[in-house]
Design an enzyme around this catalytic site. Structure first.
Site, PDB file in Angstrom:
ATOM      1  N   HIS A 130       0.820  -1.097   0.030  1.00  0.00           N
ATOM      2  CA  HIS A 130       0.587  -0.160  -0.182  1.00  0.00           C
ATOM      3  C   HIS A 130       1.227   0.752   0.166  1.00  0.00           C
ATOM      4  CE1 HIS A 130      -2.239   3.314   1.794  1.00  0.00           C
ATOM      5  NE2 HIS A 130      -3.693   3.048   0.718  1.00  0.00           N
ATOM      6  N   HIS A 154     -14.977   4.282   7.890  1.00  0.00           N
ATOM      7  CA  HIS A 154     -14.703   3.220   7.757  1.00  0.00           C
ATOM      8  C   HIS A 154     -14.673   2.481   8.843  1.00  0.00           C
ATOM      9  CE1 HIS A 154     -11.470   5.912   6.684  1.00  0.00           C
ATOM     10  NE2 HIS A 154     -11.982   5.449   5.644  1.00  0.00           N
ATOM     11  N   ARG A 229     -16.225  22.429   4.385  1.00  0.00           N
ATOM     12  CA  ARG A 229     -15.100  21.647   3.863  1.00  0.00           C
ATOM     13  C   ARG A 229     -14.487  21.236   4.520  1.00  0.00           C
ATOM     14  NH1 ARG A 229     -12.866  17.345   2.846  1.00  0.00           N
ATOM     15  NH2 ARG A 229     -11.749  16.619   1.488  1.00  0.00           N
ATOM     16  N   CYS A 276     -13.850  24.828  -3.294  1.00  0.00           N
ATOM     17  CA  CYS A 276     -13.372  23.644  -3.520  1.00  0.00           C
ATOM     18  C   CYS A 276     -12.912  22.962  -5.195  1.00  0.00           C
ATOM     19  CB  CYS A 276     -14.222  22.345  -2.306  1.00  0.00           C
ATOM     20  SG  CYS A 276     -13.920  21.219  -2.742  1.00  0.00           S
ATOM     21  N   TYR A 414      -5.763  16.839  -4.486  1.00  0.00           N
ATOM     22  CA  TYR A 414      -5.554  18.064  -4.795  1.00  0.00           C
ATOM     23  C   TYR A 414      -4.913  18.527  -6.340  1.00  0.00           C
ATOM     24  CZ  TYR A 414      -8.741  18.737  -1.146  1.00  0.00           C
ATOM     25  OH  TYR A 414      -9.509  18.749  -0.120  1.00  0.00           O
TER      26      TYR A 414
END
Length: 574
Positions: A130, A154, A229, A276, A414
């Protein structure tokens, strides 16, 4: 028995360890195929036991935005190219471990173990394959509960089922009692109340936008409906003990209280729009599924911000024009933290920070009042013309540096990529961090699917337009027939009924324009396809469709906005 399909490579972790019931990891050469087989729908139970989900669990453990996206992406249909892994048949009894024994397994060399509700799990396989393994290792040797309290999304049934396949033992009764005594509190329990009209995209952390139809009612967006946000829980900050630290070179440090910011520096007010990076992501999802919150068109708002200029504070700390000889960036760190103590961070170019015309504020007021908790109380950075992600809230530290922020959100999120780049080939280091945003506009009313009566004879279309980098919107074109013919909308830069604000100096148009057009209904049309597109003073224009600008994170979505409206005929004419 371990079964590998279409993958002949062996792993460096060696053979199966019967005591730990460890599953041999797939080879590195198989990793790309494994990642590419992940499911797009995190809630889909039917993919819970696929190998891609097993490795995706590593991201779930850490709970970090695009790191999580790195492994939980599109499930490709070619089953022959997936790796099928079946674990050893579980024995009737498993070993008992102490917490001290679990703590010994905190690295790839010693194995990565975690506990959850009294059970012990070996997640070495996840970590080794990962890209966000360094984050996951922070949970090694300890309990998952604090992580899942922070990243509540999660803690779902299908994730627990996946985790159960990697159970290697039980925690002894004494250590279980100790864990139960230290109850994990909900880090979001002290989050502020929010206006019920907001449309929630994610509850923890809180992310929401106002209904589009009310967004363009006000030139200055009320703070209660200004889009929210958050990346982490809202920190509780005592304004009396608040401190802002400014640092860079040894011997040049400055610590300021909130009162210092208010009394030692001139107060400046800037009207600026924040957007955003994921605004209008939902339209990209219609082309092809992306990773990120499913924002509509309202992850954008406009406010009046007041505070000290960042430039003035840097000068007070001893960072004058000569700083450009060695520094290139100004980094910001928030006071919002995850369970590991990692703060939200970002950076902007030095020239933006120190420019007299950059108008970067350390803002302590929003629309004439103390900044609300959701928007950064007591102090946030406002970087006009720059993507919202760099406008760090709950500001705790400013660092003048030769380097960009090392924050995950600056380095591995981003950023924009080619439509042909997927999660198998993406290299976040190859793309620059988003700063200025492209030209944008959207229709706030009528809504897609609305019905207009023929008897009304006219339709009024409203919306907003904005461009990053201080570029002023000079025109918005509106079409009722899908782009065949166009009309120019009337622009507004003030509240209705008030005199328009003076035109900003070139390069300092930080605020949006609201726009409106009223047009007659076409005589024979039964449906309208209303389209808008904006133009700024550099003659930048929006692309006409989404597909050519699609990217795997769903950012920079600024194609022509389209809504379809039905025309209802009068009953007397039918």
């Amino acid at each position: 028995m371990l079964l590998l399909r279409r993958c002949q490579s062996l792993t460096r972790f060696g053979p199966l360890n019967s005591q730990r019931h460890q599953v041999i990891p797939a080879a590195t050469s198989c990793a790309a195929r494994l990642w590419s087989s992940s499911s797009d729908d995190q809630r889909s139970h039917q993919h819970a036991h696929s190998p891609s989900w097993r490795h995706g669990l590593a991201g779930l453990l850490a709970g970090t935005g695009a790191v999580l996206a790195y492994v939980l992406h599109h499930h490709k249909a070619e089953q022959a190219d997936t790796i099928t892994v079946r674990t050893i048949e579980k024995t009737s009894s498993l070993p008992i471990f102490s917490q001290e024994e679990v703590k010994k397994h905190r690295s790839l060399e010693d194995g990565v173990w975690v506990t959850y509700k009294g059970s012990v799990y070996d997640i070495t396989e996840f970590v080794s394959m990962h890209p966000g393994g360094d984050k996951i290792l922070l949970a090694a040797g300890g309990a998952l509960e604090p992580f899942w309290a922070l990243y509540a999304v999660h803690n779902q049934e299908h994730v627990l089922e996946i985790l159960s396949e990697y159970k290697v033992g039980e925690l002894n009764a004494e250590d279980q009692k100790k864990q139960q005594a230290i109850k994990s509190t909900d880090p979001y329990s002290s989050d502020p109340e929010r206006h019920p009209i907001l449309r929630i995209n994610n509850l923890k952390p809180f992310n929401a936008e106002p209904p589009p139809e009310i967004l363009s009612d006000n030139y200055i967006t009320p703070s209660a409906i200004f889009f929210k946000r958050n990346h982490l829980p809202v920190p509780q900050v005592d304004p009396a003990s608040y401190q802002l630290h400014v640092e860079g070179l040894p011997g040049r440090a400055l610590t300021l209280s909130l009162e210092d910011l208010k009394t030692r520096f001139p107060k400046h007010t800037v009207t600026a729009t924040l957007q955003c990076a994921g605004n209008r992501r939902s339209e990209m999802n219609k082309v092809k599924q992306v990773k990120g919150l499913n924002w509509g068109i309202a992850a954008i708002s406009n406010a009046r911000w007041s505070g000290a200029k960042l430039r003035d504070v840097l000068l007070a700390a001893g960072y004058g024009p000569e700083v450009a000889q060695w520094a290139r960036h100004v980094q910001f760190e928030g006071l919002d933290k995850d369970v590991t103590g990692t703060t939200y961070g970002a950076s902007i170019p030095l020239n933006k920070a120190v420019s007299e015309e950059g108008d970067v504020l350390l803002a302590y007021e929003m629309n004439g009042e103390d900044i609300p908790a959701d928007h950064g109380f007591p102090v946030r950075v406002v970087v006009p013309g720059i993507v919202g992600a760099r406008n760090v809230k709950w500001l705790g530290k400013i660092i003048i540096s030769a380097e960009e922020s090392s924050s995950h959100w600056q380095q591995n999120d981003y950023k924009g990529f080619s439509p042909g780049t997927d999660w198998d080939t993406v290299d976040f280091k190859s793309a620059p961090a988003i700063q200025e945003l492209p030209i944008q506009s959207a229709i706030t009313t009528p809504a897609d699917g609305a019905v207009v009566d023929r008897s009304e004879e006219e339709v009024t279309v409203k919306g907003y337009a904005w461009s990053g980098g201080g570029r002023e919107v000079v025109r918005v074109d509106v079409s009722l027939d899908g782009g065949k013919t166009w009309q120019v909308a009337q622009l507004r830069s003030s509240e209705k009924g008030q005199a328009p604000e003076p035109s900003p100096p070139p390069g300092r148009a930080w605020a949006w324009k609201l726009w409106e057009v009223t047009a007659p209904l076409p005589a024979k049309a039964q449906e309208l396809e209303i389209v808008c597109k904006a133009v700024d003073n550099s003659y930048n224009m929006q692309p006409d469709t989404v597909a050519p600008i699609w990217n795997l994170r769903g950012v920079l979505s600024n194609a022509w906005h389209r809504v379809k409206v039905k025309i209802r005929e009068d009953e007397s004419e039918e």
